[in-house]
Structure formats: structure tokens, C-alpha cells
Design an enzyme around this catalytic site. Structure first.
Site, PDB file in Angstrom:
ATOM      1  N   GLU A   6     -12.939   2.901   5.096  1.00 40.54           N
ATOM      2  CA  GLU A   6     -12.320   2.662   6.999  1.00 40.54           C
ATOM      3  C   GLU A   6     -14.269   2.599   7.458  1.00 40.54           C
ATOM      4  O   GLU A   6     -14.210   1.569   8.770  1.00 40.54           O
ATOM      5  CB  GLU A   6     -11.361   3.013   7.522  1.00 40.54           C
TER       6      GLU A   6
ATOM      7  N   ARG B 117      -7.875  -1.513   8.805  1.00 39.57           N
ATOM      8  CA  ARG B 117      -8.796  -1.240   8.220  1.00 39.57           C
ATOM      9  C   ARG B 117      -9.424  -0.177   9.934  1.00 39.57           C
ATOM     10  O   ARG B 117      -9.704  -1.045  10.528  1.00 39.57           O
ATOM     11  CB  ARG B 117      -9.940  -2.020   7.923  1.00 39.57           C
TER      12      ARG B 117
ATOM     13  N   GLU C 260       0.404  -1.530   5.299  1.00 40.45           N
ATOM     14  CA  GLU C 260       0.539  -0.071   4.742  1.00 40.45           C
ATOM     15  C   GLU C 260       2.032  -0.318   5.374  1.00 40.45           C
ATOM     16  O   GLU C 260       3.007   0.995   3.943  1.00 40.45           O
ATOM     17  CB  GLU C 260      -0.023   0.469   5.621  1.00 40.45           C
TER      18      GLU C 260
ATOM     19  N   GLN D  87       0.703  -1.022   0.339  1.00 34.30           N
ATOM     20  CA  GLN D  87       0.245  -0.146   0.053  1.00 34.30           C
ATOM     21  C   GLN D  87       0.794   1.336  -0.105  1.00 34.30           C
ATOM     22  O   GLN D  87       0.761   2.512   0.019  1.00 34.30           O
ATOM     23  CB  GLN D  87      -0.774  -0.094   1.062  1.00 34.30           C
TER      24      GLN D  87
ATOM     25  N   ARG E 205      -5.343   7.090  16.746  1.00 36.52           N
ATOM     26  CA  ARG E 205      -7.020   6.897  16.509  1.00 36.52           C
ATOM     27  C   ARG E 205      -7.665   6.519  17.532  1.00 36.52           C
ATOM     28  O   ARG E 205      -8.314   6.932  17.133  1.00 36.52           O
ATOM     29  CB  ARG E 205      -6.562   6.465  14.777  1.00 36.52           C
TER      30      ARG E 205
ATOM     31  N   ALA F 121      -5.487   5.068   5.651  1.00 34.13           N
ATOM     32  CA  ALA F 121      -6.512   5.774   5.828  1.00 34.13           C
ATOM     33  C   ALA F 121      -7.168   6.782   5.412  1.00 34.13           C
ATOM     34  O   ALA F 121      -8.537   7.775   5.638  1.00 34.13           O
ATOM     35  CB  ALA F 121      -5.853   7.268   6.415  1.00 34.13           C
TER      36      ALA F 121
ATOM     37  N   THR G 233      -3.829  10.903  10.775  1.00 38.40           N
ATOM     38  CA  THR G 233      -3.732  11.792  11.679  1.00 38.40           C
ATOM     39  C   THR G 233      -2.299  12.589  11.590  1.00 38.40           C
ATOM     40  O   THR G 233      -1.983  13.769  12.650  1.00 38.40           O
ATOM     41  CB  THR G 233      -4.217  10.960  13.549  1.00 38.40           C
TER      42      THR G 233
ATOM     43  N   PHE H 179      -8.081   1.162  11.591  1.00 38.39           N
ATOM     44  CA  PHE H 179      -6.667   2.020  12.540  1.00 38.39           C
ATOM     45  C   PHE H 179      -6.613   2.083  13.833  1.00 38.39           C
ATOM     46  O   PHE H 179      -6.442   3.421  14.358  1.00 38.39           O
ATOM     47  CB  PHE H 179      -5.861   2.941  11.443  1.00 38.39           C
TER      48      PHE H 179
ATOM     49  N   PHE I 239      -5.691  -4.200   3.446  1.00 42.17           N
ATOM     50  CA  PHE I 239      -6.521  -3.729   4.711  1.00 42.17           C
ATOM     51  C   PHE I 239      -5.689  -3.050   5.500  1.00 42.17           C
ATOM     52  O   PHE I 239      -6.477  -3.774   6.740  1.00 42.17           O
ATOM     53  CB  PHE I 239      -7.301  -5.371   4.717  1.00 42.17           C
TER      54      PHE I 239
HETATM   55  N1  LUZ Z   1      -1.988   5.072   8.368  1.00 39.49           N
HETATM   56  C1  LUZ Z   1      -1.777   5.886   8.769  1.00 39.49           C
HETATM   57  C2  LUZ Z   1      -3.453   5.430   8.775  1.00 39.49           C
HETATM   58  O1  LUZ Z   1       0.132   6.188   8.691  1.00 39.49           O
HETATM   59  N2  LUZ Z   1      -1.998   6.823   9.837  1.00 39.49           N
HETATM   60  C3  LUZ Z   1      -3.715   7.561   9.942  1.00 39.49           C
HETATM   61  O2  LUZ Z   1      -4.302   8.281  10.205  1.00 39.49           O
HETATM   62  C4  LUZ Z   1      -4.323   6.127   9.531  1.00 39.49           C
HETATM   63  N3  LUZ Z   1      -5.156   5.910   9.555  1.00 39.49           N
HETATM   64  C5  LUZ Z   1      -6.158   5.242   8.949  1.00 39.49           C
HETATM   65  C6  LUZ Z   1      -5.821   4.380   8.382  1.00 39.49           C
HETATM   66  N4  LUZ Z   1      -4.277   4.263   8.387  1.00 39.49           N
HETATM   67 MO1  MOS Z   2      -4.744   1.647   6.380  1.00 37.51          MO
HETATM   68  S1  MOS Z   2      -5.442   0.293   8.080  1.00 37.51           S
HETATM   69  O1  MOS Z   2      -6.048   2.577   6.063  1.00 37.51           O
HETATM   70  O2  MOS Z   2      -3.743   1.181   5.868  1.00 37.51           O
END
Ligand code: LUZ
Ligand code: MOS
Length: 758
Positions: free
Chosen positions: A711, A340, A230, A195, A308, A507, A438, A342, A226
Site C-alpha cells: 500500500e 489500497r 477484502e 482476498q 486508519r 493491510a 489496526t 484503506f 486492491f
Molecule cells: N484491512 C483491515 C486493511 O481490516 N484492517 C486494516 O488495518 C487494513 N489496512 C489496510 C488495508 N486493509
Molecule cells: Mo486492502 S485496502 O489491504 O484490502
């Protein structure tokens, strides 16, 4: 807006033509990379001998941390995670060696011949135990609003308790993986299932000790992420890249399902304490919570997830006095990571449990307390942002109205009266989810657009297509802006050389950020074309120009120009037909030193009504229906948005009801395959899934006012937990059921007959 486009990938997906990492045609001489991972959750490596394994047929080399050319470090937020273990191991599944082989079978044989001795150290799997021993991954955080201590003293009712919510395996259909090959000038090109292409690039550059400009990451698409890809795709990218770079041969590293499940982190489990105070009119006056996050052995994204949780600790409720604290606890499990929501779902589960607790004890219906305390315009979130364009009550009221909550309640009561061994339960679950990373810095994106001289268009953005349909939305943005058919536009792969410094597709913000950057690029080209028309083709500066269905309209009249001949003429006149777009979300800010600010571009709202039936002999259950009113803004692609909403709900129900990640006390994953880890299937999805689009204008910070959708719907699944719990209570009013999710059939059965009445 053209809503008929649907998901442009659908046909290729169902006919098997979509290309994932393992489908990319490979080069001759490709090496296979297998990971030898720790069989122990915590210990000191006293000896490791792979000399015999390295001599085996088909084995090219075995690499350890000593072979890493650059830094042995992959920690994104905090540098606390080695790529390959050095002298200590901190979780079972931690990568120690890379077996490089001519074929996969040889690598698997060689792994069996590796001799390792590990001196055992104490294993901690429980976050509260870690906390008690001072083992934290990052500094603890707290959000404060008003004054809880004073206000609790004034509360008529106070309830306290604890909750547990479990982990969740991302279970993307395509496992982690990467394929890499060396390129000129000591560089490397990586195809990664990630991702976050830039995160892979940055990590590989660090591990190889080279500049980011020597690392090109290309992402055709993902078979799901999901959140699991990331940050955690970086290690797999680094394994393949390191082998390719050192041995100067193509290399592929793709774990099998059980390896993936064992070695990668999941949703963070939480153990939490809550205290809720209400006045005699059922207004929630004060809320206090302490979250113990099970972070695993390294920080990964856990500090951001923790944050979060605090942002969503009060979900859709306006509470004047709030004091919430969160600890990221270091345990000997694989580093847990994004999933998902987070951390948001984990926080929301606790406040919903607290409200449910209060309602049960006060013998009032929980939805009375929920509705009474619902957030509205002008209220202040505990983090300082003022509520605007609030749809919380609108969604709630519309849901209770169109789904006729009062008659549903009566029907359920009637059913429960008529049936001894089947009981129904319902719940209402409101959701308020903040949209933006965030971390303010991450809210930026870029796009690159080429209009070719034949009028076709190539679009590159930082968005990664992972099944969520973002490419379809990007196509719509370019087609709408140019006034041309989507068929003229090709979505290119996500590539760090074409679009640099990308934030991960995460996010829920990918379509907003990249869509706005793409719009910027398309507008630049469009403006050049329009001024070309005015100055070169018609010589009249005052005309209004528009392109519709590929025809150029001048002062609202169709001209002799169409898109194709316009582009040809512009090219002849040497007009620049390429552009780079950029977008940075305006307004947002957050000051961590005071934990206040305006972190979110906007919020997404909704309410779900869930109805379940529990089989009170077996402890099994079915979700009869989930009926939702959801705030999509003004949806730019209803098919894609509906799909996201449905998928999110089912995934949320899985987390809350059946998916049970289990590690034993030695830190060994017991739910390590699909035979022992149950995710929702076609038989367990709600029998009825009804999703109504709340009619609103949408928000300007959303692309085409179409709100982020990735999400927020997951958290409707929390409603399934409470509906099942209520059904159990209908059978056994004395049931002592902890707020402990997932509420599996085993737990339901224990609840039905506990205390055992004979
Ligand atoms: N990833 C991130 C996220 O690095 N910061 C976020 O605020 C976030 N929020 C949801 C999913 N991934
Ligand atoms: Mo995410 S939990 O938006 O990779």
C-alpha cells in the site's frame, strides 16, 4: 537472499495459463446465477412479482430473502447489511433477487420480466448532509495529542479550509465472482475470487445457518483485489453457495463489469475540514481536522477505514498538538469499502493540503515546511506509538539530493518563464505508513507444509495471490529455510480446510504474517530432520548441520546426504514430515477506549518528487516523472517489490488526477463503465518512473527484513495533485483552485481561466 526469482507467475500470466474462478472446469448441470438489483437508491418495496419470469424457459428458480436458510446478514464489522433486500432498499444496485437459470441468456431475459414497485424515500449521497441528519454507520472517533485549543491561541499563523477527495473503483481485471457445488453431509465447496477466504466462509455459514466446518472456500488466485475483495467478495460467494446448497447443483455467480461497478462499493470519498497553526519559524504547532467519510448504505469496512484515516492524519510530520475527528456517514450509495491505503491516503491528502495552503499564504516554498516538521526517532505519533527506526528524513534528504531538487526547481522556473502555454509544476510527497492490521486480533497467520517422501514440498498458507507476487515470496521463504531449490516447492491454493481462520490478504501485511508462519512450519520440520541426522545417521549430538543447495553439510563439510535421500531415510524412520506454523505479531496493541497504543509493527517511509507539464490551452497534462526514494528494508525480491511500487504510484496518480466516481442526486452511478470512468493507461503513466531503494537493514518484524510494500507507494500519487496544481498557478497565479481531488483536466481548465482574465 535469492533475488533472482522474480515473479513465479509471470510466464503463466502472459501466456494465459493462470487459472481464475471462471477458468475452473465446471461440473455438469451447473446453474447460472444473476442478481436482480435495486433500480432505486432508497425506498420501500411495495410489490414485487417474478411469477412470469420464473415460468420462462431455462429459469430454474428465483430466490428472494425469504429463501435464505440462515441469517440474512453479511455485515462483517457491524451486522447492518442484508444479503438480499427485504422490504427496503438502501442503494441503487442493492441485490434483491437471485435468478437461477440453466444458462446466462435465459437469466438475462427473465430479469426484464420482473415487476417491482418501490415507494421512494429521500436519497442522501453527501456525507455532510448525512452527518447533519445524524445518519452515522458507527460511533465517531477522535485522536487527541497535546492541547490544540491552547496552542492555537499561541500560533502566529493559522489557516483553515476544506478538502474533498473522491471515490475510486478498484477495477480489478477479474470481476467479483464465485463457483460453488454441494458436497456430502450438507456441505458446500466454494471457489471464490476473494482476498478473505475465511470471511467468505464465515459469511456463507451464517447465511446458510450451518457451522463453518461445512463450508470450504478455495482460492486459486485473483485477477486483482486492491481491497475490493477484502469484504465484498462474500456476497458473491454467498449467492453461489446458497443456490448450490438449496438446489443441490453446482452454481456460478460472476457479474459482468457494469454490474460489478454498479453493485459494489469503492474507495470512500471524504469531505474534510482542517485548521493548521504554525509559529514564526514555520514549525507546525497545532493541527485539527474533521473527516466526513462517505460510507455508503452499510458499514462494511468503513469503521476500520475511518480509524486508519486518523492513524495517518499527520502523515510524516511531528505535530505536538493534534485533534482529529472522524465520522462515518451513512448515505444511499453502495457500501464503500477497502481500497489500497484503506483511509490512509484520504487522511494524508488533507494534511498535505493544509501545509500547501499555509505555504502559499506565507509565500514560502512548501517543501521548507514539510522538511522542517518531518518526524524523527523519539517523536510520538498522535496515537501514542513512539517513532523508531525512522527513515522519513533519510528518504527525503536522499531524494532531494540524488534527484537534485534545487536544479529541478531552477529548470522548472526557467521552463515556465520561456513557455506561455505550457507550464510545469513539481511537488514533494513524503509517506509514512503503518504496517499491521489496526485491529490487533487480525495480525495472525498460519501455514501448512508437507514434505513428500520424494523430497518435493507442498506449501499452503493463508496468503491469497492476487497478482502482488506473494506466492513468489512464500516460495523464497520455504526454499531459503530448507536450503533447497524453489523448483522443488509447489504453492498450493489458499484453502480454508488446509489453513483455517485466515485474516484477509490485506493491510500490506500478507507476506509478513504468512511468511513468518511459514518460516515457523519449515523450521519445525528442519529441526526434526536435524535431530534425526544427529541421533540416527551420525550419532553425534554436537555437530552443526546445514542444508545448502540440497546438500547436507555437517560441521561445514559436505556429507553423503542430500535433501532427497535425507527425506527418504527420515520417512522410513517414520519422522513427521508435515508441520503447521503459526505467527502472531508480537508487541502490538491498541486501546480504543483511550485511542492510544502501539498498533503498528513498524512503518514504511519514502519520498516522491513529481514533475508535470500542463497544456494551458487544453487543460490536459502529462506526468513527466515520478522519482522516489523508498524504504523497502532489505528487499527479498526486488522485481516484485519494484512492481508493487510502480503499480501503487500509478494507481495513486489515477485516484488523484483522473478517476472520477460520479453518482447523480438519485444515487445512480454515472461513471458506470470504462467509457465513462478513466483509469491510468500506458499513455498516462509517468514518462519517467525512477525508484531508488533506500539502503537500510530492514526491520525484524518484516519477513526476512523485507518491508511490506503493497500500500505505501500508492500515496506518492498524491504528489501528482499538488504538482498539477502548482503548474496551474504558474500560469494563473490568481487561480482559485479548491483542494478537491481528482484534479481532472476539466478542473485544470477552470483553474487556468478562473477568474477569467480574457
Ligand atoms: N484491512 C483491515 C486493511 O481490516 N484492517 C486494516 O488495518 C487494513 N489496512 C489496510 C488495508 N486493509
Ligand atoms: Mo486492502 S485496502 O489491504 O484490502
Amino acid at each position: 537472499m535469492d533475488n533472482t526469482i522474480g515473479n513465479i507467475d509471470a510466464a503463466n500470466h502472459v501466456t494465459g495459463r493462470s487459472i481464475y474462478v471462471d477458468d475452473i472446469p465446471v461440473m455438469e448441470g451447473m446453474l447460472y446465477v444473476k442478481v436482480f438489483d435495486s433500480p432505486i437508491a432508497h425506498g420501500r418495496i411495495t410489490s414485487i412479482d417474478f411469477s412470469a419470469a420464473e415460468q420462462m424457459e431455462g429459469i430454474v428458480k428465483i430466490l428472494s430473502y425469504k429463501d435464505i436458510p440462515g441469517e440474512n446478514q453479511i455485515g462483517g464489522i457491524i451486522p447492518d447489511e442484508p444479503l438480499l433486500a427485504d422490504n427496503e432498499v438502501h442503494f441503487r444496485g442493492q441485490p434483491i433477487l437471485l435468478i437461477v437459470a440453466e444458462n446466462e441468456d435465459a437469466a438475462e431475459e427473465a430479469i426484464k420480466e420482473i415487476k417491482i414497485e418501490i415507494e421512494l424515500l429521500p436519497v442522501i449521497t453527501d456525507p455532510r448532509m448525512a452527518f447533519a441528519q445524524g445518519k452515522l454507520l458507527s460511533p465517531s472517533r477522535k485522536f487527541v495529542k497535546g492541547d490544540v485549543s491552547e496552542s492555537f491561541a499561541a500560533c502566529k499563523y493559522i489557516f483553515e479550509g476544506t478538502t474533498e477527495s473522491g471515490g475510486q473503483e478498484q477495477l480489478y481485471l477479474e470481476t467479483q465472482g464465485a463457483y460453488a457445488y454441494p458436497t456430502e453431509h450438507d456441505s458446500v465447496k466454494i471457489f471464490s475470487s476473494t482476498q478473505g477466504p475465511t470471511q467468505v466462509q464465515r459469511t456463507v455459514a451464517r447465511v446458510l445457518g450451518v457451522g463453518m466446518n461445512k463450508v470450504e472456500v478455495d482460492v486459486p488466485r485473483l485477477g486483482g483485489g486492491f481491497g475490493g475483495k477484502e469484504d465484498q467478495a462474500s456476497a458473491w460467494g454467498a449467492f453461489a453457495a446458497m443456490v448450490a446448497w438449496i438446489l443441490k447443483r453446482p452454481a456460478k455467480c460472476i457479474p459482468h463489469r457494469m454490474e460489478d461497478m454498479r453493485m459494489t462499493g469503492k474507495r470512500n470519498p471524504y469531505s474534510s475540514d482542517y485548521k493548521i497553526g504554525l509559529d514564526e519559524n514555520l514549525n507546525i504547532i497545532a493541527y485539527e481536522a474533521t473527516f466526513y467519510q462517505n460510507g455508503g448504505a452499510a458499514a462494511d469496512l468503513s469503521p476500520a477505514i475511518l480509524e486508519r484515516t486518523l492513524f495517518h492524519a499527520t502523515n510524516s510530520y511531528n505535530i505536538p498538538h493534534v485533534f482529529v475527528t472522524a465520522h462515518s456517514c451513512k448515505t444511499n450509495l453502495p457500501p464503500n469499502t477497502a481500497f489500497r491505503g484503506f483511509g490512509g491516503p484520504q487522511g494524508m491528502f488533507v494534511i498535505e493540503a493544509a501545509i500547501d495552503h499555509a505555504a502559499k499564504k506565507l509565500n514560502v516554498e512548501v517543501d521548507i515546511i514539510q522538511r522542517k516538521n518531518m518526524i524523527d526517532n523519539g517523536d510520538e505519533f498522535p496515537y501514542g506509538q513512539i517513532v523508531k527506526e525512522c527513515q522519513a528524513k533519510n528518504c527525503w534528504d536522499e531524494a532531494t539530493d540524488i534527484y537534485n531538487i534545487e536544479s529541478v526547481k531552477k529548470e522548472v522556473a526557467w521552463f515556465n518563464q520561456q513557455n506561455g502555454f505550457y507550464k510545469k509544476g513539481i511537488s514533494l510527497m513524503p509517506v509514512c505508513f503503518g504496517i499491521s492490521f489496526t485491529n490487533t486480533m487480525m495480525n495472525q497467520a498460519r501455514a501448512l507444509v508437507h514434505v513428500y517422501s520424494d523430497g518435493t514440498v507442498g506449501v499452503s498458507t493463508g496468503a491469497v495471490e492476487m497478482g502482488q507476487g506473494v506466492n513468489s515470496k512464500m516460495l523464497q521463504v520455504a526454499a531459503t529455510c530448507f536450503g533447497i531449490s524453489p523448483g522443488k516447492i509447489k504453492l498450493e491454493t489458499t484453502n480454508t480446510t488446509r489453513v483455517a481462520n485466515t485474516s484477509p490478504s490485506a493491510a500490506s501485511s500478507t507476506a509478513d504474517l504468512n511468511g513468518k508462519a511459514l518460516l515457523d512450519a519449515c523450521n519445525q520440520i528442519k529441526e526434526r530432520l536435524f535431530s534425526f541426522i544427529k541421533t540416527e545417521l551420525t550419532d553425534n549430538e554436537d555437530e552443526t548441520i546445514e542444508i545448502k543447495n540440497e546438500v547436507v553439510y555437517i560441521n561445514d563439510e559436505a556429507s553423503i546426504f542430500n535433501w532427497k535421500n535425507l527425506i527418504q531415510q527420515a520417512f522410513i524412520k517414520r519422522i513427521n514430515l508435515s508441520a503447521k506454523g503459526h505467527y502472531a505479531t508480537p508487541i502490538i496493541n491498541f486501546d480504543k477506549t483511550i485511542e492510544k497504543g502501539h498498533p503498528f509493527a513498524y512503518h514504511v517511509y519514502g519520498t516522491a518528487l513529481t514533475e508535470v507539464t500542463v497544456d494551458c490551452l487544453r487543460g490536459t497534462y502529462e506526468v513527466d516523472s515520478v522519482k522516489v526514494v523508498h524504504d523497502f528494508g532489505s528487499s527479498m525480491n526486488r522485481a516484485v517489490d519494484l512492481g508493487q511500487c510502480e503499480g501503487g504510484i500509478v494507481q495513486g496518480i489515477g485516484w488523484m488526477t483522473m478517476e472520477e466516481v460520479i453518482y447523480n442526486e438519485e444515487g445512480k452511478l454515472l461513471s458506470n463503465a470504462l467509457s465513462t470512468y478513466k483509469i491510468p493507461d500506458i499513455y498516462s503513466v509517468p514518462k519517467i518512473l525512477d525508484i531508488k531503494f533506500l539502503n537500510t537493514d530492514g526491520n525484524d518484524m518484516a519477513i526476512f527484513k523485507s518491508k511490506a510494500v503493497g500500500e505505501p507507494p500508492l500515496m506518492y500519487g498524491i504528489g501528482a495533485y499538488f504538482a498539477i496544481r502548482n503548474a496551474v498557478l504558474a500560469f494563473n497565479p490568481d487561480a482559485d483552485i479548491a483542494y478537491n481531488a481528482p484534479i481532472t483536466p476539466e478542473k485544470v481548465l477552470m483553474g487556468l481561466y478562473n477568474p477569467f482574465s480574457g
